[in-house]
Design an enzyme around this catalytic site. Structure first.
Site, PDB file in Angstrom:
ATOM      1  N   CYS A   1      41.854  20.843  11.033  1.00  0.00           N
ATOM      2  CA  CYS A   1      42.689  19.954  10.213  1.00  0.00           C
ATOM      3  C   CYS A   1      42.213  18.509  10.326  1.00  0.00           C
ATOM      4  O   CYS A   1      41.910  18.023  11.413  1.00  0.00           O
ATOM      5  CB  CYS A   1      44.138  20.064  10.690  1.00  0.00           C
ATOM      6  SG  CYS A   1      45.273  18.913   9.904  1.00  0.00           S
TER       7      CYS A   1
ATOM      8  N   TYR B   1      67.190  12.555   8.827  1.00  0.00           N
ATOM      9  CA  TYR B   1      68.146  13.417   8.118  1.00  0.00           C
ATOM     10  C   TYR B   1      69.526  13.293   8.809  1.00  0.00           C
ATOM     11  O   TYR B   1      69.669  12.554   9.779  1.00  0.00           O
ATOM     12  CB  TYR B   1      67.623  14.857   8.069  1.00  0.00           C
ATOM     13  CG  TYR B   1      66.335  14.945   7.284  1.00  0.00           C
ATOM     14  CD1 TYR B   1      66.325  14.687   5.908  1.00  0.00           C
ATOM     15  CD2 TYR B   1      65.113  15.216   7.903  1.00  0.00           C
ATOM     16  CE1 TYR B   1      65.147  14.711   5.179  1.00  0.00           C
ATOM     17  CE2 TYR B   1      63.929  15.246   7.175  1.00  0.00           C
ATOM     18  CZ  TYR B   1      63.951  14.996   5.817  1.00  0.00           C
ATOM     19  OH  TYR B   1      62.786  15.002   5.098  1.00  0.00           O
TER      20      TYR B   1
END
Ligand SMILES: Cc1cc2nc3c(=O)[nH]c(=O)nc-3n(C[C@H](O)[C@H](O)[C@H](O)COP(=O)(O)O)c2cc1C
Length: 377
Positions: A354, A169
């Site tokens: 997870c 970004y």
């Protein structure tokens, strides 16, 4: 004594344990980037789960810096009231849990925009989009926008902010020689490539004071030829510590890494390369740890490591060896918001539930953040 339950300070802020929720885009905001009830429920659950510090999903500081629909906004004062609901719910239910607003401009990885801003006009090969090189005026406007967003975070009741300087970004694009080809004072040397964050930091501090901690997330490596290497990122980290940032979170990668081959990288890039899949098989767990270790050796502000941390044993090893000061989790807390509490109480497995399958990413925009695999099981 479990090491991760010991408190530690970031700046003047006391964090009750070493367990951080890494920034995770929620896909829950209104079209204008306003907070919704879905955010409030998400953050209540996380706060109750025992984590020491929660970093929100990335909030865009200017309309020109949005990446996805339903992303949080921090670009004007009308958003402060909504943002305060996140800070309030975490303070109310978090038993001294702290909360940080992550701030971003998505630069050449912005979406839905005809003009995407970047330090230089370097083609983004994944989206095949040529961004516009920012003028000095546009850089000044972005610095001002970040500073105002820092002020809004403080006014909304957040304990600190984190600048998103990783994952390709805008800030990461300034840091990286792959995306920053400028020949003015914002490109070239380390001092020049970090000038934008130095100016954001100084303007921010003018508005909120030195005591309000400003943190930053950065890449240990970009994984792109001509991009940031650990040698470069260590020098950047040193510079960031000198500027005054109170903690550095170490991550890695940009979107274009997706185009690279497993044989060149040693691991298989997925559609969001900073969130690798199949931890422990294709990729080693704690895959940013080698970068965090190097950065930790070079600076004396807290270092946070994120990425594929999949067991209490690894957490304890990282902390005991002093390789990082804090461990951060994104996907494991989508599946198990009460993971810290579970480990503190010694309940169940020392592994996270997870699977690092990235199914959470696939339905984000349509349904909001959730563990799809858990719902299927
Ligand atoms: C659904 C999802 C959303 C994410 N959103 C953000 C974000 O807003 N800001 C950010 O810095 N990183 C974001 N990330 C990256 C995570 O913070 C983290 O760096 C990465 O997933 C590796 O950590 P993990 O293995 O614990 O998931 C996101 C990751 C996922 C899976």
């Amino acid at each position: 004594m479990i090491m991760f339950s010991t408190p530690k300070k970031i700046g003047q802020l006391n964090i009750k344990n070493r367990f951080i929720r890494s920034a995770t885009y929620e896909g829950m905001a209104t079209e204008e980037g306003q907070v919704t009830d879905k955010h409030v429920t998400l953050y209540k659950n996380l706060a109750e789960g025992g984590v020491g510090l929660i970093i929100t999903g990335y909030a865009y500081v200017q309309r020109s810096g949005i990446a996805f629909d339903k992303q949080l906004g921090a670009y004007n004062d009308d958003l402060i009231h909504g943002l305060s609901k996140i800070a309030d719910i975490i303070h109310k239910y978090g038993d001294d849990c702290k909360v940080v607003l992550q701030l971003v401009h998505c630069g050449r990885q912005s979406r839905h925009l005809e003009i995407r801003l970047a330090p230089s006009a370097v083609l983004e090969k994944l989206t095949k989009f040529l961004p516009k090189e920012m003028s000095k005026k546009e850089i000044s406007e972005t610095i001002e926008a970040f500073a105002q967003a820092i002020r809004r975070a403080k006014e909304a009741g957040f304990d600190a902010v984190q600048l998103h300087g990783a994952h390709g970004y805008l800030i990461s694009e300034f840091f990286s020689p792959y995306t920053n080809k400028r020949i003015d004072e914002y490109g070239g040397s380390i001092d020049n490539r970090t000038r934008i964050v130095e100016e954001i930091y100084k303007k921010g501090v003018e508005l909120v004071g030195e005591d309000f901690p400003i943190l930053i997330k950065m890449n240990g490596g970009d994984f792109l030829e001509g991009g940031l290497t650990i040698e470069d990122s260590t020098k950047i980290a040193k510079r960031l510590a000198t500027i005054g940032f109170k903690a550095i979170e170490v991550s890695g990668g940009m979107w274009e890494v997706v185009l690279r081959k497993k044989k060149d990288l040693g691991w298989k890039p997925t559609f969001i390369p900073e969130s690798r899949m199949l931890i422990g098989t294709v990729n080693e767990p704690a895959y940013n740890l080698p970068f965090a270790k190097e950065i930790k050796k070079a600076i004396n502000i807290p270092v946070i490591v994120v990425g594929g941390i999949n067991s209490l044993d690894i957490v304890e090893q990282i902390l005991e060896e002093g390789s990082a000061d804090f461990v951060a989790f994104s996907r494991p807390l989508i599946r198990e918001p009460d993971l810290p509490e579970r480990w503190l109480k010694g309940v169940g497995d020392r592994k996270v539930e997870c699977l690092f399958c990235n199914s959470c990413l696939s339905s984000l925009i349509s349904t909001g953040l959730r563990c799809v695999k858990k719902e299927q099981s």
